[in-house]
Design an enzyme around this catalytic site. Structure first.
Site, PDB file in Angstrom:
ATOM      1  N   ASP A   9      57.004  94.149  79.258  1.00 38.49           N
ATOM      2  CA  ASP A   9      56.253  93.622  78.104  1.00 38.49           C
ATOM      3  C   ASP A   9      56.295  94.490  76.837  1.00 38.49           C
ATOM      4  OD1 ASP A   9      55.621  91.832  80.096  1.00 38.49           O
ATOM      5  OD2 ASP A   9      53.451  92.103  80.014  1.00 38.49           O
ATOM      6  N   LYS A 106      56.363  85.471  82.253  1.00 39.92           N
ATOM      7  CA  LYS A 106      55.207  85.300  83.139  1.00 39.92           C
ATOM      8  C   LYS A 106      53.992  84.925  82.311  1.00 39.92           C
ATOM      9  CE  LYS A 106      54.325  90.208  82.794  1.00 39.92           C
ATOM     10  NZ  LYS A 106      53.083  90.121  82.025  1.00 39.92           N
ATOM     11  N   CYS A 151      49.714  95.391  83.025  1.00 44.12           N
ATOM     12  CA  CYS A 151      50.930  94.805  83.600  1.00 44.12           C
ATOM     13  C   CYS A 151      51.801  95.813  84.339  1.00 44.12           C
ATOM     14  CB  CYS A 151      51.703  94.057  82.522  1.00 44.12           C
ATOM     15  SG  CYS A 151      50.790  92.570  82.016  1.00 44.12           S
TER      16      CYS A 151
HETATM   17  C1  VGL Z   1      49.004  92.573  79.301  1.00 42.55           C
HETATM   18  C2  VGL Z   1      46.814  92.096  78.860  1.00 42.55           C
HETATM   19  C3  VGL Z   1      47.105  90.743  78.756  1.00 42.55           C
HETATM   20  C4  VGL Z   1      50.038  93.612  79.592  1.00 42.55           C
HETATM   21  C5  VGL Z   1      49.316  91.228  79.224  1.00 42.55           C
HETATM   22  O1  VGL Z   1      51.233  93.398  79.323  1.00 42.55           O
HETATM   23  O2  VGL Z   1      49.646  94.697  80.089  1.00 42.55           O
HETATM   24  N1  VGL Z   1      47.752  92.992  79.144  1.00 42.55           N
HETATM   25  N2  VGL Z   1      48.359  90.330  78.938  1.00 42.55           N
END
Ligand code: VGL
Ligand code: ZN
Length: 197
Positions: A9, A106, A151
């Protein structure tokens, strides 16, 4: 032995200027690009939510970002709107190398969040990554990216439970740190058998 780098991410919304900016999120881009050279396989993940996703505080009247709610699958943090499919915020950081082998998305189901690159937050709905790694014969994983305490942690713990050898390179991760979540993430990863380097 095929050794894979999994880049979690590294997207605009998790970097400074984004809607869910992780402090120093952009500092890990150059080190991650350099690390890619050292792996047989490079896999990138992308948080990829529809408009009005159930993890967004804006989807729940009277709720503010970072409050908790109870979802059918358990407690869930509510987030600012982030990583909306096709938006600039959901795009990878512009300097990140994206010439890896696989990009896995995802969190695309409206009713369920997905921190882990392996299973959604109900702990059962698979993303398909396990099957991909197994069919390629990949057993060793190194994880880097954002956010350490969400994540990256969930992905690392799931990977270890699935039997992969898992290392998290902490210098190429950055965290959000909500109510001590960085400390609990580190102990959860260690308890699961993840090597923190
Ligand atoms: C994430 C919060 C919400 C992450 C993703 O990538 O850690 N954190 N969505
Ligand atoms: Zn998200």
């Amino acid at each position: 032995m095929t050794n894979a780098l999994i880049v979690i991410d590294v997207q605009n919304d998790f970097c400074p200027g984004g809607t869910l900016a992780v402090p120093g999120g952009d500092e890990i881009v150059a080190p991650i690009n350099a690390m890619m050279e050292d792996f047989d396989a490079v896999i990138l993940t992308q948080d990829w939510h529809p408009v009005g996703h159930s993890s967004f505080a804006s989807s729940h009247t009277g709720k503010a970002p970072y409050e908790m709610i109870e979802m059918p699958y358990g407690p869930q943090v509510l987030w600012p709107d982030h990583c909306v499919q096709g938006s600039k915020g959901a795009a990878f950081h512009p300097d990140l190398r994206t010439d890896g082998d696989l990009i896995i998305r995802k969190g695309f189901r409206g009713a369920i969040d997905s921190y882990s690159a392996f299973f959604e937050n109900d702990q059962t709905t698979p993303t398909g990554l396990q099957g991909y790694l197994n069919t390629r014969g990949i057993k060793q994983l190194t994880l880097v990216g954002l956010a350490t305490d969400f994540c990256v942690q969930f992905s690392a713990v799931d990977a270890a439970r699935l039997g992969f050898d898992v290392m998290v390179r902490m210098e190429a991760c950055r965290g959000i740190d909500l109510d001590g979540s960085m400390a609990s993430a580190q102990s959860a990863m260690r308890d699961a058998g993840v090597i923190l380097a």
